[in-house]
Enzyme design. Structure first.
Site, PDB file in Angstrom:
ATOM      1  N   LYS A   1      36.970  56.280  42.893  1.00  0.00           N
ATOM      2  CA  LYS A   1      37.846  55.111  42.862  1.00  0.00           C
ATOM      3  C   LYS A   1      37.136  53.996  42.118  1.00  0.00           C
ATOM      4  O   LYS A   1      36.048  53.568  42.500  1.00  0.00           O
ATOM      5  CB  LYS A   1      38.176  54.671  44.292  1.00  0.00           C
ATOM      6  CG  LYS A   1      39.013  53.397  44.344  1.00  0.00           C
ATOM      7  CD  LYS A   1      39.429  53.058  45.760  1.00  0.00           C
ATOM      8  CE  LYS A   1      40.186  51.749  45.810  1.00  0.00           C
ATOM      9  NZ  LYS A   1      40.617  51.412  47.171  1.00  0.00           N
TER      10      LYS A   1
ATOM     11  N   LYS B   1      41.166  57.673  40.911  1.00  0.00           N
ATOM     12  CA  LYS B   1      42.021  56.488  40.984  1.00  0.00           C
ATOM     13  C   LYS B   1      41.418  55.366  40.184  1.00  0.00           C
ATOM     14  O   LYS B   1      40.221  55.102  40.356  1.00  0.00           O
ATOM     15  CB  LYS B   1      42.143  56.075  42.454  1.00  0.00           C
ATOM     16  CG  LYS B   1      42.913  54.798  42.688  1.00  0.00           C
ATOM     17  CD  LYS B   1      42.819  54.378  44.119  1.00  0.00           C
ATOM     18  CE  LYS B   1      43.542  53.054  44.288  1.00  0.00           C
ATOM     19  NZ  LYS B   1      43.434  52.528  45.615  1.00  0.00           N
TER      20      LYS B   1
HETATM   21  C1  PBG Z   1      42.405  49.592  49.725  1.00  0.00           C
HETATM   22  C2  PBG Z   1      43.241  50.187  48.658  1.00  0.00           C
HETATM   23  C3  PBG Z   1      43.565  49.625  47.411  1.00  0.00           C
HETATM   24  C4  PBG Z   1      44.470  50.505  46.824  1.00  0.00           C
HETATM   25  C5  PBG Z   1      44.629  51.578  47.700  1.00  0.00           C
HETATM   26  N1  PBG Z   1      43.849  51.366  48.812  1.00  0.00           N
HETATM   27  C6  PBG Z   1      43.234  48.328  46.809  1.00  0.00           C
HETATM   28  C7  PBG Z   1      41.855  47.967  46.484  1.00  0.00           C
HETATM   29  O1  PBG Z   1      40.935  48.776  46.483  1.00  0.00           O
HETATM   30  O2  PBG Z   1      41.686  46.772  46.232  1.00  0.00           O
HETATM   31  C8  PBG Z   1      45.141  50.270  45.495  1.00  0.00           C
HETATM   32  C9  PBG Z   1      46.429  50.988  45.306  1.00  0.00           C
HETATM   33  C10 PBG Z   1      47.272  50.471  44.207  1.00  0.00           C
HETATM   34  O3  PBG Z   1      46.910  49.561  43.433  1.00  0.00           O
HETATM   35  O4  PBG Z   1      48.374  50.996  44.081  1.00  0.00           O
HETATM   36  N2  PBG Z   1      41.086  49.901  49.741  1.00  0.00           N
END
Ligand code: PBG
Length: 338
Positions: free
Chosen positions: A203, A256
């Site tokens: 991520k 992601k």
């Molecule tokens: C929380 C999380 C996030 C997303 C999914 N889980 C946001 C972040 O890391 O700030 C993003 C999902 C999206 O943008 O659709 N940890």
């Protein structure tokens, strides 16, 4: 004599010939729909930053109807997130049995049984006063860091409470080191050996999360997430993150965002072809396509199908996408832009 011409166009001559040669196919059965829950609301609230999506009251008929209508369209998997009004330093509302996610999962199980595949996002950013995915700690010199191992203890509690509510898969998204092992151990100790883990493995610290943070009011109140989410300049590190998560017990791994990271998806799929790979087509990517559609840049439906197909072609088995219902409807109608 005429020079021989090799003619790739023979395989492009008609829709059925093209379909015969197609490698990447889209089907609602491999899509996961993100679903947002609100806290203390009576009616679904439209999410300003995510057109077409709402925050649902956790025990509402509207939530049940929404899930049921998605199931009718062939979308059987859901990833639950919640906006929480109750916030503190460690995000303790995230492991309350009365929390919005836990209540929603119980409602889905009571009304719809075990057919819907329920993934629960496991993080604390929408449950903490500071908006970080981990627990902050102040060092003697005044610097504030995100304490990895204290966070793992909180994650373990959240995992168990989500499993108790009836989740099929826990999806840790906070990018703490060792999070999959900590959650696997806690689930096993509590007797939830059948509850799986979909790990947000690779991520990235991405600007494409903006609309999501707007939906949950989960942006960090100080600093940023670059000390735990991955650096966009690194692709190969994703292999290490995925390898660790597999060793720690992940059932499904994830890259992601998706669209700006198709190379990472391909890299991971080639290195670990046997583990189901999910790609998260994130909020900013969704909104970007929406805007392109409404500004006359492209036909929205065609653009959406091209984006989703590209994510599959890159190697994703599963796509987490805000487009899931629209795409499922189009597929059902036989829409094929290719
Ligand atoms: C929380 C999380 C996030 C997303 C999914 N889980 C946001 C972040 O890391 O700030 C993003 C999902 C999206 O943008 O659709 N940890």
């Amino acid at each position: 004599m005429r020079r021989p011409v090799y003619r790739p166009r023979r395989l492009r001559r008609s829709p059925h010939v093209r379909a015969l040669a197609a490698e990447a196919l889209l089907d609602p059965s491999h899509m996961i729909l993100p679903v947002f829950l609100g806290d203390g609301i009576k009616k679904p609230e439209p999410i300003d930053t995510l057109p077409g999506h709402h925050r649902y009251p956790p025990e509402s008929k509207e939530l049940v109807d929404y899930i049921a209508s998605a199931m009718d369209l062939g979308v059987k998997s859901f990833l639950l997130f919640a906006y929480s009004k109750v916030r503190d330093r460690i995000g303790s509302a995230a492991f309350s049995s009365g929390g919005p996610v836990q209540r929603a999962v119980r409602t889905i199980r009571r009304e719809l049984g075990w057919e819907p595949v329920v993934f629960t996002d496991l993080c604390i950013c929408s449950y903490t006063s500071h908006g970080h995915c981990g627990v902050p700690r102040e060092l003697p010199d005044g610097r504030v860091v995100i304490d990895n191992d204290e966070t793992l203890e909180v994650y373990a509690k959240i995992a168990v409470s989500q499993a108790e509510a009836g989740a099929d898969f826990i999806a840790p998204s906070g990018m703490m080191d060792g999070q999959v092992a900590a959650i696997r151990e806690a689930l096993d100790e509590a007797g939830f050996t059948d509850v799986g883990i979909m790990a947000y493995s690779a991520k990235y610290a991405s600007a494409f999360y903006g609309p999501f943070r707007g939906a949950l009011d989960s942006a960090p109140r100080f600093g940023d997430r670059r000390s735990y989410q991955m650096d966009p300049r690194r692709a190969r590190e994703a292999l290490r993150e995925v390898e660790l998560d597999i060793q720690e017990g992940a059932d499904i791994v994830m890259v992601k965002p998706a669209l700006a990271y198709l190379d990472v998806i391909r890299l991971v799929k080639d290195a670990f072809p046997w583990v189901p790979l999910a790609a998260y087509n994130v909020s900013g990517e969704y909104v970007m396509v929406k805007l392109a559609g409404s500004n006359g840049v492209a036909d929205y439906n065609t653009l959406m199908m091209e984006v989703l197909t590209a994510i599959r072609r890159a190697g994703a088995d599963i796509i987490i996408t805000y487009h899931a219902l629209e795409a499922a409807k189009l597929i059902r109608e036989g829409f094929n832009p290719f």
